[in-house]
Scaffold this active site. Structure first.
Site, PDB file in Angstrom:
ATOM      1  N   SER A  15       0.842  -1.130   0.024  1.00 14.77           N
ATOM      2  CA  SER A  15       0.020   0.063  -0.005  1.00 14.77           C
ATOM      3  C   SER A  15       0.747   1.325  -0.064  1.00 14.77           C
ATOM      4  O   SER A  15       2.044   1.139   0.294  1.00 14.77           O
ATOM      5  CB  SER A  15      -1.302  -0.060   0.962  1.00 14.77           C
ATOM      6  OG  SER A  15      -0.286  -0.245   2.267  1.00 14.77           O
ATOM      7  N   GLU A  17       0.989   5.797   0.779  1.00 15.86           N
ATOM      8  CA  GLU A  17       0.425   6.923   1.415  1.00 15.86           C
ATOM      9  C   GLU A  17       0.661   8.382   0.614  1.00 15.86           C
ATOM     10  O   GLU A  17       1.848   8.222   0.140  1.00 15.86           O
ATOM     11  CB  GLU A  17       1.047   7.101   2.965  1.00 15.86           C
ATOM     12  CG  GLU A  17       0.551   8.355   3.584  1.00 15.86           C
ATOM     13  CD  GLU A  17       1.221   8.617   4.718  1.00 15.86           C
ATOM     14  OE1 GLU A  17       1.158   7.944   5.753  1.00 15.86           O
ATOM     15  OE2 GLU A  17       2.062   9.603   4.694  1.00 15.86           O
ATOM     16  N   ASP A 109      -1.136  15.151  16.217  1.00 15.93           N
ATOM     17  CA  ASP A 109      -0.214  15.825  17.116  1.00 15.93           C
ATOM     18  C   ASP A 109      -0.657  17.302  17.550  1.00 15.93           C
ATOM     19  O   ASP A 109      -1.746  17.602  16.933  1.00 15.93           O
ATOM     20  CB  ASP A 109       1.141  16.278  16.064  1.00 15.93           C
ATOM     21  CG  ASP A 109       2.033  14.853  15.772  1.00 15.93           C
ATOM     22  OD1 ASP A 109       2.135  14.209  16.854  1.00 15.93           O
ATOM     23  OD2 ASP A 109       2.286  14.944  14.505  1.00 15.93           O
ATOM     24  N   PHE A 218      12.739  15.127   9.800  1.00 17.92           N
ATOM     25  CA  PHE A 218      11.522  14.214  10.144  1.00 17.92           C
ATOM     26  C   PHE A 218      11.841  13.455  11.177  1.00 17.92           C
ATOM     27  O   PHE A 218      10.923  13.019  12.073  1.00 17.92           O
ATOM     28  CB  PHE A 218      11.077  13.843   8.715  1.00 17.92           C
ATOM     29  CG  PHE A 218       9.529  13.522   8.566  1.00 17.92           C
ATOM     30  CD1 PHE A 218       8.696  14.511   9.060  1.00 17.92           C
ATOM     31  CD2 PHE A 218       9.410  12.495   8.102  1.00 17.92           C
ATOM     32  CE1 PHE A 218       7.491  14.308   8.734  1.00 17.92           C
ATOM     33  CE2 PHE A 218       7.894  12.141   7.660  1.00 17.92           C
ATOM     34  CZ  PHE A 218       7.002  13.013   8.222  1.00 17.92           C
ATOM     35  N   HIS A 268       3.990  -0.861   3.711  1.00 14.20           N
ATOM     36  CA  HIS A 268       3.197   0.263   3.417  1.00 14.20           C
ATOM     37  C   HIS A 268       4.247   1.425   3.192  1.00 14.20           C
ATOM     38  O   HIS A 268       5.207   1.839   3.833  1.00 14.20           O
ATOM     39  CB  HIS A 268       2.438   0.805   4.663  1.00 14.20           C
ATOM     40  CG  HIS A 268       1.655   2.230   4.465  1.00 14.20           C
ATOM     41  ND1 HIS A 268       0.446   2.108   3.757  1.00 14.20           N
ATOM     42  CD2 HIS A 268       1.831   3.370   4.938  1.00 14.20           C
ATOM     43  CE1 HIS A 268      -0.214   3.253   3.651  1.00 14.20           C
ATOM     44  NE2 HIS A 268       0.924   3.951   4.690  1.00 14.20           N
TER      45      HIS A 268
HETATM   46  P1  FAD Z   1      -2.601   7.993  20.604  1.00  9.38           P
HETATM   47  O1  FAD Z   1      -2.618   6.374  20.284  1.00  9.38           O
HETATM   48  O2  FAD Z   1      -3.577   8.265  21.140  1.00  9.38           O
HETATM   49  O3  FAD Z   1      -1.098   7.985  21.530  1.00  9.38           O
HETATM   50  C1  FAD Z   1      -0.720   9.345  21.711  1.00  9.38           C
HETATM   51  C2  FAD Z   1      -0.017   9.321  23.071  1.00  9.38           C
HETATM   52  O4  FAD Z   1      -0.803   8.841  24.218  1.00  9.38           O
HETATM   53  C3  FAD Z   1       1.183   8.170  23.020  1.00  9.38           C
HETATM   54  O5  FAD Z   1       2.176   8.444  23.669  1.00  9.38           O
HETATM   55  C4  FAD Z   1       0.149   7.218  23.964  1.00  9.38           C
HETATM   56  O6  FAD Z   1       1.277   6.171  24.422  1.00  9.38           O
HETATM   57  C5  FAD Z   1      -0.318   7.952  24.854  1.00  9.38           C
HETATM   58  N1  FAD Z   1      -1.697   7.321  25.370  1.00  9.38           N
HETATM   59  C6  FAD Z   1      -2.514   6.542  24.911  1.00  9.38           C
HETATM   60  N2  FAD Z   1      -3.559   6.074  25.447  1.00  9.38           N
HETATM   61  C7  FAD Z   1      -3.493   6.574  26.618  1.00  9.38           C
HETATM   62  C8  FAD Z   1      -4.065   6.348  28.031  1.00  9.38           C
HETATM   63  N3  FAD Z   1      -5.262   5.999  28.015  1.00  9.38           N
HETATM   64  N4  FAD Z   1      -3.512   7.288  29.073  1.00  9.38           N
HETATM   65  C9  FAD Z   1      -2.294   7.916  28.894  1.00  9.38           C
HETATM   66  N5  FAD Z   1      -1.648   7.916  27.758  1.00  9.38           N
HETATM   67  C10 FAD Z   1      -2.098   7.284  26.730  1.00  9.38           C
HETATM   68  N6  FAD Z   1      -0.654  12.876  12.271  1.00  9.38           N
HETATM   69  C11 FAD Z   1      -1.538  13.687  11.447  1.00  9.38           C
HETATM   70  O7  FAD Z   1      -2.060  14.395  12.175  1.00  9.38           O
HETATM   71  N7  FAD Z   1      -2.241  13.490  10.444  1.00  9.38           N
HETATM   72  C12 FAD Z   1      -1.980  12.294   9.523  1.00  9.38           C
HETATM   73  O8  FAD Z   1      -2.587  11.786   8.528  1.00  9.38           O
HETATM   74  C13 FAD Z   1      -1.056  11.166  10.266  1.00  9.38           C
HETATM   75  N8  FAD Z   1      -0.965  10.015   9.784  1.00  9.38           N
HETATM   76  C14 FAD Z   1      -0.022   8.894  10.590  1.00  9.38           C
HETATM   77  C15 FAD Z   1       0.021   7.811   9.807  1.00  9.38           C
HETATM   78  C16 FAD Z   1       0.675   6.856  10.535  1.00  9.38           C
HETATM   79  C17 FAD Z   1       0.825   5.445   9.910  1.00  9.38           C
HETATM   80  C18 FAD Z   1       1.527   7.286  11.715  1.00  9.38           C
HETATM   81  C19 FAD Z   1       2.422   6.130  12.243  1.00  9.38           C
HETATM   82  C20 FAD Z   1       1.380   8.608  12.159  1.00  9.38           C
HETATM   83  C21 FAD Z   1       0.625   9.481  11.669  1.00  9.38           C
HETATM   84  N9  FAD Z   1       0.245  10.755  12.342  1.00  9.38           N
HETATM   85  C22 FAD Z   1      -0.458  11.672  11.614  1.00  9.38           C
HETATM   86  C23 FAD Z   1       1.054  11.262  13.404  1.00  9.38           C
HETATM   87  C24 FAD Z   1       0.035  10.747  14.651  1.00  9.38           C
HETATM   88  O9  FAD Z   1      -1.155  11.503  14.574  1.00  9.38           O
HETATM   89  C25 FAD Z   1       1.052  11.305  15.937  1.00  9.38           C
HETATM   90  O10 FAD Z   1       1.981  10.226  15.775  1.00  9.38           O
HETATM   91  C26 FAD Z   1       0.478  11.671  17.138  1.00  9.38           C
HETATM   92  O11 FAD Z   1       1.209  12.301  18.162  1.00  9.38           O
HETATM   93  C27 FAD Z   1      -0.214  10.311  17.947  1.00  9.38           C
HETATM   94  O12 FAD Z   1      -1.360   9.742  17.482  1.00  9.38           O
HETATM   95  P2  FAD Z   1      -1.914   8.315  17.732  1.00  9.38           P
HETATM   96  O13 FAD Z   1      -3.266   8.139  16.989  1.00  9.38           O
HETATM   97  O14 FAD Z   1      -0.616   7.210  17.708  1.00  9.38           O
HETATM   98  O15 FAD Z   1      -2.191   8.748  19.250  1.00  9.38           O
END
Ligand code: FAD
Length: 302
Positions: A15, A17, A109, A218, A268
């Protein structure tokens, strides 16, 4: 059939991106590149959201064009940044209405200038909450982001895996990793994930380096280690663009060859909207054979 089930049954994945282009000329160029990727029959292509890629409108526009004009299965990314749960629900419902059945659920983020992520009133704190919302709408195959080296805000790898497991158990069908350049982190992640009984497909996120300075920045931003020996290979060729690109393709080819040797079949590619380097890596390794046969059938089967 949705992506999650499809790739789990197939046991392999290819896949790509993309991010929403900034203007019409960039969009035209992107669609030329997309046509080249389409020929490989990838299982899906994903489209980023926010994070320099603009607004919901941009992401939705690109996803819809891909859906309507190509045989590809598009998957929008969606984040919880500056949107409350009602807005997120409306976005997901709209996607369902438009025939989008797959979503990458992210927290996102912190917005530019903010040090930490703060949810809106009635907003979500974590990706897990968005996964739960998408599950409650019962129409999506849901993916999540995972971090071979741990997410930069996680206090340690143990807690990182604990939250990763929670997010997956909330209803994710598959996961895509942050880019990594040292495979040992990925193998270690897979081992740690297996220990906590994570069974969904975990797709290796690969980014061929086309610009070493940009990649250095990055990789620092997202805490992905860029090994010194890789940096040195680029330093040897200096700023000669063609030579640097050749090294980038070589490095990514070697990285994927090692993954293949270790039995990895889920790939991916972060394309940065370019096609040459990624296509070269795919061709060097025969990865096009991982492409979904009859992907048009996947799209039609609903
Ligand atoms: P989460 O899974 O919510 O985690 C965030 C933080 O919170 C982590 O440190 C985790 O350990 C902690 N955490 C989770 N649950 C709990 C809890 N219950 N209590 C306390 N702490 C907790 N960003 C964009 O803005 N746009 C995009 O399109 C985008 N695409 C991405 C695609 C991929 C494949 C990847 C790997 C990243 C992408 N990102 C994107 C970046 C991502 O948004 C950031 O890394 C963001 O900081 C974390 O998102 P997450 O969904 O992993 O968060």
């Amino acid at each position: 059939m949705k992506i999650g089930q499809f790739i789990a049954e197939k046991g392999e994945n290819l896949s790509f991106e993309f991010f929403p282009p900034k203007d019409k000329a960039a969009e035209d160029q992107l669609f030329k590149n997309i046509a080249r990727f389409e020929a490989l029959n990838p299982a899906f292509v994903s489209v980023t959201y926010g994070a320099g890629g603009g607004t919901l409108k941009n992401t939705r526009h690109l996803v819809l064009r891909i859906l309507q004009e190509t045989s590809l299965v598009p998957m929008p990314h969606l984040t919880c940044v500056e949107q409350n749960r009602y807005e997120l629900k409306a976005i997901l419902e709209n996607y369902m209405k438009l025939g989008i059945e797959n979503v990458l659920a992210l927290r996102g983020d912190p917005p530019k200038g903010a040090e930490k992520f703060t949810p809106l009133k009635d907003g979500f704190c974590y990706a897990k909450d968005l996964v739960q919302l998408a599950v409650s709408l019962s129409g999506f195959s849901i993916s999540v982001a995972v971090y071979p080296e741990g997410h930069c805000e996680s206090p340690n790898l143990e807690m990182d895996m604990y939250y990763t497991k929670q997010k997956i158990d909330a209803g994710a069908d598959f996961a895509i990793t942050q880019m990594f350049f040292d495979n040992s982190y990925f193998y270690d992640f897979l081992e740690r994930a297996a220990k906590v009984d994570i069974k969904i497909p975990i797709i290796a996120g690969i980014m061929p380096i086309t610009d070493i300075d940009r990649t250095k920045k990055f990789s620092q931003m997202c805490s992905a280690t860029l090994p010194e020996h890789v940096i040195q290979r680029f330093e040897k060729v200096g700023s000669v663009a063609g030579d640097a690109k050749k090294i980038g393709v070589e490095v990514a080819t070697e990285q994927c060859a090692d993954l293949l040797e270790h039995g990895i079949r889920y790939f991916h590619f972060y394309t940065l909207n370019q096609s040459d380097a990624v296509l070269q890596v795919v061709s060097n390794l025969g990865l096009q054979n991982l492409g979904a046969e009859g992907v048009g059938g996947l799209k039609k089967s609903g």
